[in-house]
Design an enzyme around this catalytic site. Structure first.
Site, PDB file in Angstrom:
ATOM      1  N   ASP A  11       0.707 -11.170  -5.116  1.00 54.69           N
ATOM      2  CA  ASP A  11       0.801  -9.951  -4.320  1.00 54.69           C
ATOM      3  C   ASP A  11      -0.061  -8.902  -5.041  1.00 54.69           C
ATOM      4  O   ASP A  11      -0.429  -9.091  -6.211  1.00 54.69           O
ATOM      5  CB  ASP A  11       2.269  -9.507  -4.269  1.00 54.69           C
ATOM      6  CG  ASP A  11       2.445  -8.160  -3.608  1.00 54.69           C
ATOM      7  OD1 ASP A  11       1.838  -7.925  -2.555  1.00 54.69           O
ATOM      8  OD2 ASP A  11       3.195  -7.325  -4.161  1.00 54.69           O
ATOM      9  N   ASP A  13       0.070  -4.851  -4.378  1.00 53.15           N
ATOM     10  CA  ASP A  13       0.737  -3.569  -4.630  1.00 53.15           C
ATOM     11  C   ASP A  13       2.013  -3.770  -5.451  1.00 53.15           C
ATOM     12  O   ASP A  13       2.948  -4.430  -4.994  1.00 53.15           O
ATOM     13  CB  ASP A  13       1.105  -2.892  -3.300  1.00 53.15           C
ATOM     14  CG  ASP A  13      -0.138  -2.532  -2.471  1.00 53.15           C
ATOM     15  OD1 ASP A  13      -1.073  -1.967  -3.050  1.00 53.15           O
ATOM     16  OD2 ASP A  13      -0.144  -2.814  -1.262  1.00 53.15           O
TER      17      ASP A  13
HETATM   18  C1  BG6 Z   1       1.718  -3.923   1.270  1.00 56.45           C
HETATM   19  C2  BG6 Z   1       2.565  -2.800   0.737  1.00 56.45           C
HETATM   20  O1  BG6 Z   1       1.083  -4.557   0.201  1.00 56.45           O
HETATM   21  O2  BG6 Z   1       0.719  -3.423   2.158  1.00 56.45           O
HETATM   22  C3  BG6 Z   1       3.128  -1.987   1.879  1.00 56.45           C
HETATM   23  O3  BG6 Z   1       3.626  -3.340  -0.034  1.00 56.45           O
HETATM   24  C4  BG6 Z   1       2.010  -1.515   2.804  1.00 56.45           C
HETATM   25  O4  BG6 Z   1       3.824  -0.871   1.349  1.00 56.45           O
HETATM   26  C5  BG6 Z   1       1.230  -2.723   3.288  1.00 56.45           C
HETATM   27  O5  BG6 Z   1       2.535  -0.824   3.936  1.00 56.45           O
HETATM   28  C6  BG6 Z   1       0.074  -2.358   4.219  1.00 56.45           C
HETATM   29  O6  BG6 Z   1      -0.883  -1.650   3.502  1.00 56.45           O
HETATM   30  P1  BG6 Z   1      -2.118  -0.890   4.153  1.00 56.45           P
HETATM   31  O7  BG6 Z   1      -2.962  -0.525   2.956  1.00 56.45           O
HETATM   32  O8  BG6 Z   1      -2.810  -1.863   5.075  1.00 56.45           O
HETATM   33  O9  BG6 Z   1      -1.574   0.286   4.886  1.00 56.45           O
HETATM   34 MG    MG Z   2       4.125  -5.590  -3.706  1.00 54.14          MG
END
Ligand code: BG6
Ligand code: MG
Length: 220
Positions: A11, A13
Protein backbone atom coordinates in the site's frame (compact mmCIF):
# COMPACT_ATOMS: atom_id res chain seq x y z
CA UNK A 1 1.68 -26.61 -6.54
CA UNK A 2 4.30 -25.61 -4.00
CA UNK A 3 3.86 -22.07 -2.74
CA UNK A 4 6.92 -19.88 -3.03
CA UNK A 5 7.37 -16.24 -2.06
CA UNK A 6 7.68 -14.30 -5.31
CA UNK A 7 6.43 -10.80 -4.58
CA UNK A 8 5.70 -8.18 -1.97
CA UNK A 9 2.80 -5.80 -2.66
CA UNK A 10 2.71 -2.47 -0.85
CA UNK A 11 0.00 0.00 0.00
CA UNK A 12 1.22 3.59 -0.36
CA UNK A 13 -0.52 6.06 1.95
CA UNK A 14 0.59 5.34 5.52
CA UNK A 15 3.05 2.59 4.53
CA UNK A 16 5.55 4.18 2.13
CA UNK A 17 5.01 7.75 3.34
CA UNK A 18 2.73 9.52 5.81
CA UNK A 19 0.43 10.93 3.10
CA UNK A 20 -2.50 9.34 4.98
CA UNK A 21 -2.25 12.30 7.34
CA UNK A 22 -2.51 14.78 4.44
CA UNK A 23 -5.60 12.95 3.12
CA UNK A 24 -7.09 13.44 6.60
CA UNK A 25 -6.27 17.16 6.76
CA UNK A 26 -7.69 17.74 3.27
CA UNK A 27 -10.92 15.83 4.02
CA UNK A 28 -11.29 17.58 7.39
CA UNK A 29 -11.10 20.99 5.69
CA UNK A 30 -13.49 19.98 2.89
CA UNK A 31 -15.97 18.55 5.39
CA UNK A 32 -15.78 21.73 7.50
CA UNK A 33 -16.57 23.78 4.36
CA UNK A 34 -19.94 21.99 4.22
CA UNK A 35 -20.46 22.03 8.01
CA UNK A 36 -19.52 18.42 8.68
CA UNK A 37 -17.00 17.65 11.41
CA UNK A 38 -14.77 14.60 11.12
CA UNK A 39 -12.16 13.40 13.58
CA UNK A 40 -9.23 10.98 13.41
CA UNK A 41 -11.41 8.05 14.50
CA UNK A 42 -13.83 8.66 11.62
CA UNK A 43 -10.86 9.12 9.29
CA UNK A 44 -9.82 5.52 10.02
CA UNK A 45 -12.93 4.42 8.07
CA UNK A 46 -11.73 6.43 5.04
CA UNK A 47 -8.30 4.81 4.74
CA UNK A 48 -7.98 2.73 1.57
CA UNK A 49 -11.31 4.06 0.28
CA UNK A 50 -11.47 5.83 -3.11
CA UNK A 51 -11.97 9.59 -3.36
CA UNK A 52 -15.67 9.52 -4.31
CA UNK A 53 -16.52 6.70 -1.89
CA UNK A 54 -14.79 8.70 0.88
CA UNK A 55 -16.91 11.76 0.07
CA UNK A 56 -20.06 9.59 0.15
CA UNK A 57 -19.08 8.28 3.60
CA UNK A 58 -18.50 11.83 4.88
CA UNK A 59 -21.89 13.02 3.57
CA UNK A 60 -23.68 9.92 4.91
CA UNK A 61 -22.17 10.51 8.35
CA UNK A 62 -24.53 13.49 8.84
CA UNK A 63 -27.36 12.22 6.61
CA UNK A 64 -26.36 14.64 3.83
CA UNK A 65 -26.05 12.11 1.01
CA UNK A 66 -28.99 13.58 -0.94
CA UNK A 67 -28.00 17.24 -0.53
CA UNK A 68 -25.67 17.41 -3.54
CA UNK A 69 -25.93 16.63 -7.25
CA UNK A 70 -23.31 14.42 -8.86
CA UNK A 71 -21.78 17.51 -10.43
CA UNK A 72 -21.54 19.23 -7.03
CA UNK A 73 -19.99 16.11 -5.51
CA UNK A 74 -17.40 16.03 -8.28
CA UNK A 75 -16.58 19.68 -7.47
CA UNK A 76 -16.21 18.85 -3.77
CA UNK A 77 -13.93 15.88 -4.57
CA UNK A 78 -11.83 18.06 -6.89
CA UNK A 79 -11.52 20.70 -4.17
CA UNK A 80 -10.35 18.11 -1.65
CA UNK A 81 -7.83 16.80 -4.16
CA UNK A 82 -6.48 20.29 -4.94
CA UNK A 83 -5.89 20.84 -1.22
CA UNK A 84 -4.30 17.39 -0.86
CA UNK A 85 -1.94 18.03 -3.79
CA UNK A 86 -1.04 21.42 -2.28
CA UNK A 87 -0.15 19.72 1.03
CA UNK A 88 2.17 17.36 -0.90
CA UNK A 89 4.08 20.09 -2.69
CA UNK A 90 7.22 19.76 -0.54
CA UNK A 91 7.21 15.96 -0.49
CA UNK A 92 10.74 14.60 -0.94
CA UNK A 93 12.75 11.40 -0.31
CA UNK A 94 13.18 12.63 3.29
CA UNK A 95 9.48 11.78 3.75
CA UNK A 96 9.89 8.05 3.06
CA UNK A 97 8.83 6.28 6.27
CA UNK A 98 11.62 4.64 8.36
CA UNK A 99 12.90 1.30 7.07
CA UNK A 100 11.05 1.38 3.76
CA UNK A 101 13.95 2.15 1.40
CA UNK A 102 16.26 -0.54 2.88
CA UNK A 103 13.33 -2.98 2.78
CA UNK A 104 12.63 -2.26 -0.90
CA UNK A 105 16.35 -2.68 -1.66
CA UNK A 106 16.51 -5.98 0.26
CA UNK A 107 13.44 -7.35 -1.56
CA UNK A 108 14.97 -6.41 -4.92
CA UNK A 109 18.36 -7.94 -3.93
CA UNK A 110 16.55 -11.20 -3.08
CA UNK A 111 15.15 -11.28 -6.64
CA UNK A 112 11.57 -10.87 -5.47
CA UNK A 113 9.15 -8.58 -7.28
CA UNK A 114 7.59 -5.43 -5.88
CA UNK A 115 4.24 -3.84 -6.76
CA UNK A 116 2.14 -0.97 -5.51
CA UNK A 117 -1.55 -1.51 -4.73
CA UNK A 118 -2.88 1.97 -3.90
CA UNK A 119 -6.34 3.18 -4.89
CA UNK A 120 -4.94 6.73 -4.97
CA UNK A 121 -4.88 8.37 -8.39
CA UNK A 122 -2.04 10.50 -7.03
CA UNK A 123 0.14 7.43 -6.37
CA UNK A 124 2.49 7.79 -9.39
CA UNK A 125 3.10 11.45 -8.51
CA UNK A 126 3.77 10.62 -4.85
CA UNK A 127 6.24 7.84 -5.74
CA UNK A 128 8.03 10.19 -8.15
CA UNK A 129 8.34 12.88 -5.46
CA UNK A 130 9.84 10.28 -3.13
CA UNK A 131 12.21 9.16 -5.92
CA UNK A 132 10.92 5.60 -5.53
CA UNK A 133 9.37 4.93 -8.94
CA UNK A 134 12.27 2.72 -10.01
CA UNK A 135 11.98 0.59 -6.88
CA UNK A 136 8.68 -0.84 -8.14
CA UNK A 137 8.21 -3.41 -10.89
CA UNK A 138 4.52 -2.65 -11.32
CA UNK A 139 2.02 0.02 -10.23
CA UNK A 140 -1.62 -1.05 -10.24
CA UNK A 141 -3.58 1.75 -11.95
CA UNK A 142 -6.14 3.20 -9.51
CA UNK A 143 -8.01 4.83 -12.41
CA UNK A 144 -8.89 1.40 -13.78
CA UNK A 145 -10.13 -0.08 -10.51
CA UNK A 146 -13.89 -0.62 -10.18
CA UNK A 147 -13.98 -1.43 -6.45
CA UNK A 148 -11.78 0.16 -3.79
CA UNK A 149 -10.56 -1.73 -0.73
CA UNK A 150 -11.79 -3.87 1.10
CA UNK A 151 -12.49 -5.46 -2.29
CA UNK A 152 -9.38 -7.47 -3.33
CA UNK A 153 -9.38 -6.03 -6.87
CA UNK A 154 -6.33 -3.75 -6.60
CA UNK A 155 -4.19 -6.47 -4.97
CA UNK A 156 -5.27 -9.00 -7.62
CA UNK A 157 -4.46 -6.50 -10.38
CA UNK A 158 -1.04 -5.89 -8.80
CA UNK A 159 -0.26 -9.63 -8.63
CA UNK A 160 -1.45 -10.15 -12.22
CA UNK A 161 0.66 -7.19 -13.36
CA UNK A 162 3.71 -8.86 -11.83
CA UNK A 163 2.73 -12.23 -13.30
CA UNK A 164 2.61 -13.95 -9.89
CA UNK A 165 -0.10 -16.03 -8.21
CA UNK A 166 -1.74 -14.12 -5.32
CA UNK A 167 -0.89 -17.03 -3.01
CA UNK A 168 2.80 -16.34 -3.72
CA UNK A 169 2.63 -12.74 -2.54
CA UNK A 170 2.61 -10.91 0.78
CA UNK A 171 0.73 -7.60 1.13
CA UNK A 172 1.58 -4.74 3.48
CA UNK A 173 -1.13 -2.37 4.74
CA UNK A 174 -1.89 0.24 7.41
CA UNK A 175 -5.70 0.25 7.01
CA UNK A 176 -8.33 -2.28 8.01
CA UNK A 177 -9.95 -2.08 4.56
CA UNK A 178 -6.54 -2.85 3.07
CA UNK A 179 -5.86 -5.82 5.34
CA UNK A 180 -9.30 -7.21 4.44
CA UNK A 181 -8.50 -6.68 0.73
CA UNK A 182 -5.19 -8.56 1.03
CA UNK A 183 -6.81 -11.49 2.81
CA UNK A 184 -9.68 -11.64 0.29
CA UNK A 185 -7.04 -11.71 -2.45
CA UNK A 186 -5.61 -14.88 -0.88
CA UNK A 187 -2.33 -13.31 0.25
CA UNK A 188 -0.60 -13.19 3.62
CA UNK A 189 -1.03 -9.79 5.25
CA UNK A 190 1.39 -7.70 7.27
CA UNK A 191 -0.29 -4.83 9.11
CA UNK A 192 1.42 -1.61 10.20
CA UNK A 193 -0.04 0.28 13.14
CA UNK A 194 -2.44 -0.60 15.92
CA UNK A 195 -5.92 -2.04 16.13
CA UNK A 196 -5.83 -3.93 12.84
CA UNK A 197 -7.54 -7.33 12.93
CA UNK A 198 -7.03 -10.35 10.71
CA UNK A 199 -3.36 -9.71 9.92
CA UNK A 200 -0.82 -12.55 9.76
CA UNK A 201 1.67 -10.23 11.49
CA UNK A 202 1.22 -6.78 12.98
CA UNK A 203 4.06 -4.31 13.55
CA UNK A 204 3.78 -0.98 15.33
CA UNK A 205 5.58 1.02 12.65
CA UNK A 206 7.45 0.65 9.35
CA UNK A 207 10.90 0.52 10.99
CA UNK A 208 9.95 -3.00 12.20
CA UNK A 209 9.40 -4.31 8.65
CA UNK A 210 12.18 -6.60 7.41
CA UNK A 211 12.53 -9.09 4.58
CA UNK A 212 13.22 -11.86 7.10
CA UNK A 213 9.93 -11.11 8.83
CA UNK A 214 8.03 -11.09 5.53
CA UNK A 215 9.59 -14.44 4.59
CA UNK A 216 8.54 -15.84 7.97
CA UNK A 217 4.98 -14.54 7.60
CA UNK A 218 4.77 -16.18 4.17
CA UNK A 219 5.46 -19.59 5.74
CA UNK A 220 2.58 -19.31 8.29
C1 BG6 B 1 -5.97 5.71 -0.52
C2 BG6 B 1 -6.10 6.48 0.76
O1 BG6 B 1 -4.65 5.25 -0.64
O2 BG6 B 1 -6.26 6.53 -1.65
C3 BG6 B 1 -7.46 7.13 0.83
O3 BG6 B 1 -5.93 5.60 1.86
C4 BG6 B 1 -7.72 7.98 -0.42
O4 BG6 B 1 -7.52 7.95 1.98
C5 BG6 B 1 -7.57 7.09 -1.65
O5 BG6 B 1 -9.04 8.52 -0.41
C6 BG6 B 1 -7.80 7.84 -2.96
O6 BG6 B 1 -6.79 8.78 -3.13
P1 BG6 B 1 -6.79 9.91 -4.24
O7 BG6 B 1 -5.39 10.47 -4.17
O8 BG6 B 1 -7.08 9.25 -5.57
O9 BG6 B 1 -7.84 10.90 -3.87
MG1 MG C 1 -2.80 3.14 3.57
Amino acid sequence: MVRQLEAVIFDLDGVITDSAHFHYLAWKQLAADIDIEIDEAFNETLKGISRMDSLDLILAKDGRENDFTLEQKEELAAKKNAHYVELLKDLSPADILPGIKPLLDAIRAANLKIALASVSKNAPMVLAALDLTDSFDYLADAAKITHSKPDPEIFLVAAAGLGVEPANAVGIEDAQAGVDAIKSAGMKAVGVGTGLVGTDELVSDTSKLTLAMIQKVFQI
